[in-house]
Design an enzyme around this catalytic site. Structure first.
Site, mmCIF file in Angstrom:
data_model
loop_
_atom_site.group_PDB
_atom_site.id
_atom_site.type_symbol
_atom_site.label_atom_id
_atom_site.label_comp_id
_atom_site.label_asym_id
_atom_site.label_seq_id
_atom_site.Cartn_x
_atom_site.Cartn_y
_atom_site.Cartn_z
ATOM 1 N N GLU A 245 -6.686 6.434 4.996
ATOM 2 C CA GLU A 245 -5.353 6.332 5.605
ATOM 3 C C GLU A 245 -4.385 6.064 4.470
ATOM 4 O OE1 GLU A 245 -4.792 7.037 8.588
ATOM 5 O OE2 GLU A 245 -6.571 6.564 9.771
ATOM 6 N N CYS A 279 3.026 2.236 6.602
ATOM 7 C CA CYS A 279 2.660 3.633 6.342
ATOM 8 C C CYS A 279 3.391 4.569 7.285
ATOM 9 C CB CYS A 279 1.156 3.803 6.452
ATOM 10 S SG CYS A 279 0.501 3.193 7.996
HETATM 11 P P1 NAD Z 1 -2.860 0.867 -3.413
HETATM 12 O O1 NAD Z 1 -3.415 2.239 -3.294
HETATM 13 O O2 NAD Z 1 -2.223 0.466 -4.668
HETATM 14 O O3 NAD Z 1 -4.001 -0.219 -3.153
HETATM 15 C C1 NAD Z 1 -4.797 -0.179 -1.996
HETATM 16 C C2 NAD Z 1 -6.114 -0.846 -2.285
HETATM 17 O O4 NAD Z 1 -6.869 -0.033 -3.200
HETATM 18 C C3 NAD Z 1 -6.043 -2.226 -2.918
HETATM 19 O O5 NAD Z 1 -7.017 -3.050 -2.305
HETATM 20 C C4 NAD Z 1 -6.385 -1.959 -4.369
HETATM 21 O O6 NAD Z 1 -6.943 -3.084 -5.016
HETATM 22 C C5 NAD Z 1 -7.417 -0.859 -4.234
HETATM 23 N N1 NAD Z 1 -7.636 -0.040 -5.428
HETATM 24 C C6 NAD Z 1 -6.892 0.020 -6.567
HETATM 25 N N2 NAD Z 1 -7.416 0.945 -7.417
HETATM 26 C C7 NAD Z 1 -8.502 1.469 -6.805
HETATM 27 C C8 NAD Z 1 -9.449 2.477 -7.154
HETATM 28 N N3 NAD Z 1 -9.380 3.152 -8.308
HETATM 29 N N4 NAD Z 1 -10.421 2.772 -6.281
HETATM 30 C C9 NAD Z 1 -10.501 2.131 -5.088
HETATM 31 N N5 NAD Z 1 -9.634 1.171 -4.694
HETATM 32 C C10 NAD Z 1 -8.642 0.838 -5.534
HETATM 33 O O7 NAD Z 1 -1.893 0.744 -2.157
HETATM 34 P P2 NAD Z 1 -0.920 -0.473 -1.800
HETATM 35 O O8 NAD Z 1 0.194 -0.443 -2.805
HETATM 36 O O9 NAD Z 1 -1.717 -1.716 -1.617
HETATM 37 O O10 NAD Z 1 -0.373 -0.040 -0.367
HETATM 38 C C11 NAD Z 1 0.786 0.739 -0.195
HETATM 39 C C12 NAD Z 1 0.433 2.161 0.155
HETATM 40 O O11 NAD Z 1 -0.491 2.193 1.232
HETATM 41 C C13 NAD Z 1 1.604 2.976 0.616
HETATM 42 O O12 NAD Z 1 1.587 4.241 0.000
HETATM 43 C C14 NAD Z 1 1.379 3.159 2.113
HETATM 44 O O13 NAD Z 1 1.954 4.270 2.694
HETATM 45 C C15 NAD Z 1 -0.091 3.143 2.208
HETATM 46 N N6 NAD Z 1 -0.536 2.692 3.517
HETATM 47 C C16 NAD Z 1 -1.048 3.606 4.373
HETATM 48 C C17 NAD Z 1 -1.446 3.250 5.639
HETATM 49 C C18 NAD Z 1 -2.011 4.229 6.589
HETATM 50 O O14 NAD Z 1 -2.632 3.855 7.561
HETATM 51 N N7 NAD Z 1 -1.849 5.513 6.371
HETATM 52 C C19 NAD Z 1 -1.325 1.918 6.023
HETATM 53 C C20 NAD Z 1 -0.807 0.995 5.129
HETATM 54 C C21 NAD Z 1 -0.432 1.404 3.858
#
Ligand code: NAD
Length: 467
Positions: A245, A279
């Site tokens: 997501e 999101c």
């Molecule tokens: P992010 O991608 O920076 O981080 C998300 C998670 O991934 C964190 O727990 C982080 O530690 C982890 N992570 C970091 N590097 C990684 C890697 N290489 N492999 C696996 N995991 C890794 O996102 P964010 O800044 O925490 O959240 C904001 C974003 O999330 C926005 O773009 C938003 O649209 C999206 N979002 C989407 C939904 C949805 O349901 N579609 C819901 C909430 C947020």
């Protein structure tokens, strides 16, 4: 405030820790364990060992466990909401922490009741074919910082209900409420069924290690598109099941027959829920020329009355932006848009991480605030003359999470909805998700769905038994 990670039902000591910041003050909200790869391996091993027993547990007992977790979320709602506000920044009130806890409880309870029975394809004198939904094994959950508790529940509960065991890794920006949530769950579950690791993502990236881990069968990930793509790449060699997501850039389209005063509140919350850090928030608004100014006036009038302040103040309805990186990205996009368009409200950063609700008209596709996911409290308004042009502009995005149509004629809007390239379309609302309706993105917004029977099925292998 400090919590241990939980592995195999018990607190697991980790020598190092990292600070979690309070976005409202810049001070320290608490400390979280800085786990390493050996800790992750222990958590995965515990989940792997717990799996056969949990998978064999009758579904009725797993349903009871989900119901018990829902009750615990209710019993501990205020405690968790206070932790959440301190680390995330969102207010206790409005659509803030208490609301998030209410949502988490409702989702946990609803997940207990989703259908999971075997499906009989044929059962007659000439043969019998039955489809079974079997749990996968260890599920790795990776969560973001915008709705840490609710998204943890969205990931963990369907995994448990369908007989999987879990290792969850929250965002380094908001790990505290999830650490406490997993402690509470462990009071209700056998050891090893739900484990948690936290880390600061500096020297060690636990999420990346989970995506590549040979003993994790599925990753459920919520976060940015860029990270989701990395998860998909890292998961390929082990053919992990994935639910991704990711980001959205949802469009709202206001038709000429809409009533500006009647839709102003829905438009505002569609865009500014959780300070726009959602999101499926409305991130661009297309308004027909004939009512453009009236809609802008009504929206600005509604937005002006929203109190912005520290989340712990009972009077605040919107709080600060969660982190500096997001704040800087937002400031940059707004400064660019302010130079190109007409600022109707806000438009300049406030103190610390506070950014006032901002509405900017006179923009178009191609402008960065329209094309990029701002993930903050700033809404671009785009004037359109022709509906086909508005639909084309709405679809002109690599993302496709949600979209909305605002109108006095919902019947006609249903046909228009099908022309939008996104996973969910709302009519006269935006972002209203439900635990019984699948939710997910098309195009680059994700892979698979969460919620409902279809979301639950993604935590299972399908097995057909003939005869
Ligand atoms: P992010 O991608 O920076 O981080 C998300 C998670 O991934 C964190 O727990 C982080 O530690 C982890 N992570 C970091 N590097 C990684 C890697 N290489 N492999 C696996 N995991 C890794 O996102 P964010 O800044 O925490 O959240 C904001 C974003 O999330 C926005 O773009 C938003 O649209 C999206 N979002 C989407 C939904 C949805 O349901 N579609 C819901 C909430 C947020």
């Amino acid at each position: 405030m400090a919590f241990d990670i939980t592995i195999n039902g018990a607190p697991h000591p980790v020598r190092a820790s990292f600070a979690v910041h309070d976005p409202a003050t810049g001070g320290i909200a608490g400390d979280a364990p800085n786990a390493d790869l050996a800790d992750l391996d222990r958590a995965v091993a515990a989940a792997r060992e717990a799996f056969p027993g949990w998978a064999r547990t009758p579904d009725a007992d797993r349903q009871q466990a989900c119901r018990a977790i829902a009750r615990a979320l209710g019993d501990h709602a205020e405690e968790l909401a206070q932790i959440l506000t301190r680390e995330q920044g969102k207010p206790l009130n409005g659509l803030g922490s208490r609301w998030e806890l209410g949502g988490a409880q409702a989702w946990a309870a609803a997940t207990a009741e989703l259908p999971l029975a075997p499906k009989v394809i044929q059962d007659d004198a000439s043969g019998r074919v039955v489809l079974y939904r079997k749990p996968l094994g260890v599920v790795g959950s990776i969560t973001p910082w915008n709705f840490p508790v609710m998204i943890a529940v969205w990931h963990i509960l369907p995994a448990l209900r369908s007989g999987n065991t879990v290792v969850i890794k929250p965002s380094p920006l908001t790990p505290l409420a999830t650490l406490r949530l997993v402690q509470l769950m462990n009071g209700l579950l056998p050891p090893g069924v739900v484990n948690i690791v936290t880390g600061d993502d500096r020297d060690v990236n636990l999420g990346a290690a989970m995506a590549a881990h040979p003993d994790i069968r599925k990753i459920v990930f919520t976060g940015s598109c860029a990270t989701g793509q990395k998860v998909m790449q890292a998961a390929a060699p082990t053919m992990k099941r994935l639910t991704l997501e990711m980001g959205g850039n949802d469009a709202g389209i206001v038709l000429p027959d809409a009533d500006p005063a009647a839709i102003a509140e829905g438009l505002f919350w569609g865009a500014f829920i959780n300070n726009g850090q959602t999101c499926a928030a409305m991130k661009r608004l297309y308004v027909h020329d004939s009512i453009h100014d009236a809609v802008c006036d009504a929206l600005v009038a509604f937005a002006r009355q929203i109190p912005v302040g520290p989340g712990l103040d009972e009077g605040s309805i919107l709080g600060p932006v969660q982190n500096r990186m997001q704040f800087d990205k937002l400031s940059h996009l707004v400064a660019d848009a302010a130079a190109k368009g007409r600022v109707l409200l806000g438009g300049a950063p406030g103190e610390g991480l506070f950014f006032p609700p901002t509405i900017i008209a006179g923009l178009q596709n191609g402008d960065p605030l329209v094309d990029q996911e701002q993930f903050g409290p700033a809404l671009p308004v785009i004037r359109y003359h022709d509906l086909d042009e508005a639909i084309r502009a709405a679809n002109d995005s690599p993302n496709g999470l949600g979209g909305s149509i605002w109108t006095g004629d919902p019947e006609a809007a249903r046909a228009l909805a099908l022309r939008l390239e996104c996973g969910s379309v709302w009519i006269n609302a935006h972002g209203a998700i439900r635990p019984d309706v699948p939710f997910g993105g098309v195009k680059q917004s994700g892979l698979g769905v969460e919620f409902g029977e279809e979301g639950l099925a993604e935590y299972t292998d399908l097995q057909a038994v003939f005869g």
